[in-house]
Write a protein that holds these residues in place. Structure first.
Motif, PDB file in Angstrom:
ATOM      1  N   LEU A 213       0.876  -1.265  -0.053  1.00  0.00           N
ATOM      2  CA  LEU A 213       0.060  -0.052   0.063  1.00  0.00           C
ATOM      3  C   LEU A 213       0.954   1.216  -0.134  1.00  0.00           C
ATOM      4  O   LEU A 213       1.323   1.744   1.006  1.00  0.00           O
ATOM      5  N   SER A 214       1.117   1.918  -1.057  1.00  0.00           N
ATOM      6  CA  SER A 214       2.246   2.764  -1.377  1.00  0.00           C
ATOM      7  C   SER A 214       1.203   4.225  -1.380  1.00  0.00           C
ATOM      8  O   SER A 214       0.014   4.272  -1.442  1.00  0.00           O
ATOM      9  N   TRP A 215       2.103   5.190  -1.283  1.00  0.00           N
ATOM     10  CA  TRP A 215       1.254   6.803  -1.636  1.00  0.00           C
ATOM     11  C   TRP A 215       0.615   6.828  -2.840  1.00  0.00           C
ATOM     12  O   TRP A 215      -0.284   7.448  -2.942  1.00  0.00           O
ATOM     13  N   GLN A 216       1.433   6.088  -3.951  1.00  0.00           N
ATOM     14  CA  GLN A 216       0.628   6.253  -5.083  1.00  0.00           C
ATOM     15  C   GLN A 216      -0.602   5.635  -5.196  1.00  0.00           C
ATOM     16  O   GLN A 216      -1.660   6.314  -5.794  1.00  0.00           O
ATOM     17  N   VAL A 217      -0.897   4.512  -4.573  1.00  0.00           N
ATOM     18  CA  VAL A 217      -2.220   3.958  -4.417  1.00  0.00           C
ATOM     19  C   VAL A 217      -3.203   4.672  -3.630  1.00  0.00           C
ATOM     20  O   VAL A 217      -4.443   5.186  -4.067  1.00  0.00           O
ATOM     21  N   LEU A 218      -2.697   5.335  -2.614  1.00  0.00           N
ATOM     22  CA  LEU A 218      -3.495   6.023  -1.841  1.00  0.00           C
ATOM     23  C   LEU A 218      -4.119   7.448  -2.452  1.00  0.00           C
ATOM     24  O   LEU A 218      -5.094   7.844  -2.620  1.00  0.00           O
ATOM     25  N   ALA A 219      -3.020   8.006  -3.238  1.00  0.00           N
ATOM     26  CA  ALA A 219      -3.248   9.216  -3.954  1.00  0.00           C
ATOM     27  C   ALA A 219      -4.270   8.871  -5.104  1.00  0.00           C
ATOM     28  O   ALA A 219      -5.217   9.728  -5.449  1.00  0.00           O
ATOM     29  N   ALA A 220      -4.162   7.865  -5.722  1.00  0.00           N
ATOM     30  CA  ALA A 220      -4.858   7.457  -7.095  1.00  0.00           C
ATOM     31  C   ALA A 220      -6.255   7.473  -6.451  1.00  0.00           C
ATOM     32  O   ALA A 220      -7.219   7.782  -7.290  1.00  0.00           O
ATOM     33  N   THR A 221      -6.399   6.706  -5.202  1.00  0.00           N
ATOM     34  CA  THR A 221      -7.745   6.185  -4.638  1.00  0.00           C
ATOM     35  C   THR A 221      -8.230   7.946  -4.515  1.00  0.00           C
ATOM     36  O   THR A 221      -9.640   7.889  -4.869  1.00  0.00           O
ATOM     37  N   ALA A 222      -7.652   8.655  -4.054  1.00  0.00           N
ATOM     38  CA  ALA A 222      -8.379   9.984  -3.671  1.00  0.00           C
ATOM     39  C   ALA A 222      -8.729  10.749  -5.027  1.00  0.00           C
ATOM     40  O   ALA A 222      -9.763  11.326  -5.148  1.00  0.00           O
ATOM     41  N   LEU A 223      -7.944  10.670  -5.912  1.00  0.00           N
ATOM     42  CA  LEU A 223      -8.044  11.348  -7.374  1.00  0.00           C
ATOM     43  C   LEU A 223      -9.324  10.869  -8.060  1.00  0.00           C
ATOM     44  O   LEU A 223     -10.280  11.424  -8.314  1.00  0.00           O
ATOM     45  N   VAL A 224      -9.349   9.175  -7.964  1.00  0.00           N
ATOM     46  CA  VAL A 224     -10.518   8.778  -8.637  1.00  0.00           C
ATOM     47  C   VAL A 224     -11.681   8.973  -8.021  1.00  0.00           C
ATOM     48  O   VAL A 224     -13.018   9.292  -8.522  1.00  0.00           O
ATOM     49  N   ALA A 225     -11.703   8.875  -6.572  1.00  0.00           N
ATOM     50  CA  ALA A 225     -12.965   9.182  -5.834  1.00  0.00           C
ATOM     51  C   ALA A 225     -13.557  10.492  -6.062  1.00  0.00           C
ATOM     52  O   ALA A 225     -14.747  10.893  -6.168  1.00  0.00           O
ATOM     53  N   GLY A 226     -12.536  11.542  -6.113  1.00  0.00           N
ATOM     54  CA  GLY A 226     -12.873  12.923  -6.190  1.00  0.00           C
ATOM     55  C   GLY A 226     -13.617  13.162  -7.583  1.00  0.00           C
ATOM     56  O   GLY A 226     -14.353  13.975  -7.690  1.00  0.00           O
ATOM     57  N   GLY A 227     -12.856  12.525  -8.598  1.00  0.00           N
ATOM     58  CA  GLY A 227     -13.497  12.826  -9.798  1.00  0.00           C
ATOM     59  C   GLY A 227     -14.817  12.163  -9.901  1.00  0.00           C
ATOM     60  O   GLY A 227     -15.786  12.724 -10.615  1.00  0.00           O
ATOM     61  N   GLY A 228     -15.074  10.931  -9.387  1.00  0.00           N
ATOM     62  CA  GLY A 228     -16.343  10.110  -9.108  1.00  0.00           C
ATOM     63  C   GLY A 228     -17.345  11.233  -8.640  1.00  0.00           C
ATOM     64  O   GLY A 228     -18.546  11.161  -9.276  1.00  0.00           O
ATOM     65  N   VAL A 229     -17.087  11.739  -7.698  1.00  0.00           N
ATOM     66  CA  VAL A 229     -17.982  12.624  -6.980  1.00  0.00           C
ATOM     67  C   VAL A 229     -18.422  13.982  -8.071  1.00  0.00           C
ATOM     68  O   VAL A 229     -19.591  14.323  -7.937  1.00  0.00           O
TER      69      VAL A 229
END
Length: 290
Positions: A269-285
């Motif tokens: 679980l790297s920072w890239q995975v966490l950042a990607a999750t946040a970006l994708v979630a924000g885009g979906g919202v």
């Protein structure tokens, strides 16, 4: 007799969009199940997955007395088989001819293409909020997939195949709405025809292999989920749901797949995975609120 009131079209659209979201969730299991099926050759795995999904779907269609839905015209068959088999053929060619990281990155332009093609092919407005949402999703996928990516000239054919795969899937998805009269049950026939094409390619291009018990279990799970039910759910979502929102949420698939692999002990679980999750979630919202 009192006739039941017709369902609200907005409710029907929202339900269909949720069906498309369920397909995206099932596709997150594709990579873990493909790993479970190793070392089966990829074309053989594709053929068996399509066959399992098609046969299971055919059983459901037969139980509902809807086998007649498989009798479709050449346009419907060209669209269905061309989309399913064509995408996988181009994707596997890309993996064979180009570095897998770069090929996968280019292949994941399909969610962006679905959103952009929804305007000219379906007449659906986009707007700045939707475009920003899909841009955030694309940035998240790029952050997750593009580590150390480079694009050597000698792999140009593979990169072209990856882009072709993305365009094929985007066109298949968006044009499904133009073929709304084709019932979703017909997808069972498209899967079986795609299985036959993939098996023929396996015989011509790969060494024969026999699945063991673990591989057969993986094939069954693929047929139940990412190579079976997911195609039926995606067809519903694209025909009666919102392709703009589903395209944006498509970027959640590689993130969810990576998180599953991490949960199974096959990644960190790297920072890239966490950042990607946040970006994708924000885009979906953003896209959902649009």
């Amino acid at each position: 007799m009192v006739r039941p009131a017709p369902l609200d079209p907005i409710i029907l659209s929202n339900t269909a969009t949720l069906a498309g979201c369920a397909a995206l969730a099932l596709w997150a299991f594709l990579a873990p199940l493909a790993r479970m099926a190793q070392p089966l050759p990829p074309l053989l795995l594709t053929a068996l997955g399509f066959a399992a999904g098609g046969l299971l779907g055919l059983g459901v269609v037969a139980a509902r007395g809807r086998l007649g839905a498989l009798r479709q015209g050449p346009v419907a068959w060209a669209h269905g088989v061309g989309g399913l088999a064509g995408f996988h053929a181009l994707y596997f060619a890309a993996l064979a001819l180009a570095p897998p990281v770069e090929a996968n990155l280019l292949n994941y332009t399909w969610p962006l293409l679905i959103v952009l093609l929804s305007a000219p092919l379906r007449g659906l407005p986009l707007g700045p909020r939707r475009l920003l949402g899909v841009a955030l999703g694309a940035a998240g996928a790029a952050l997750l997939l593009a580590g150390g990516a480079h694009f050597p000239a000698e792999a140009l054919a593979g990169f072209a195949c990856a882009i072709g795969a993305a365009m094929t899937w985007a066109l298949y998805s968006v044009l499904s709405g133009r073929l709304a009269s084709v019932p979703t049950e017909a997808v069972a026939g498209f899967c079986l025809a795609s299985a036959a094409l993939a098996f023929a390619a396996h015989l011509g291009l790969e060494a024969p292999a026999m699945p063991g018990p673990r591989q057969w279990l993986a094939v069954l799970l693929l047929g139940l989920g990412p190579m079976g039910a997911a195609f039926f759910l995606w067809d519903i979502g694209m025909k009666r749901g919102d392709p703009r929102l589903l395209g944006t949420l498509g970027y959640a698939t590689p993130v969810a797949s990576t998180l599953l692999l991490v949960a199974l002990g096959e990644g960190a679980l790297s920072w890239q995975v966490l950042a990607a999750t946040a970006l994708v979630a924000g885009g979906g919202v953003l896209a959902a609120r649009a």
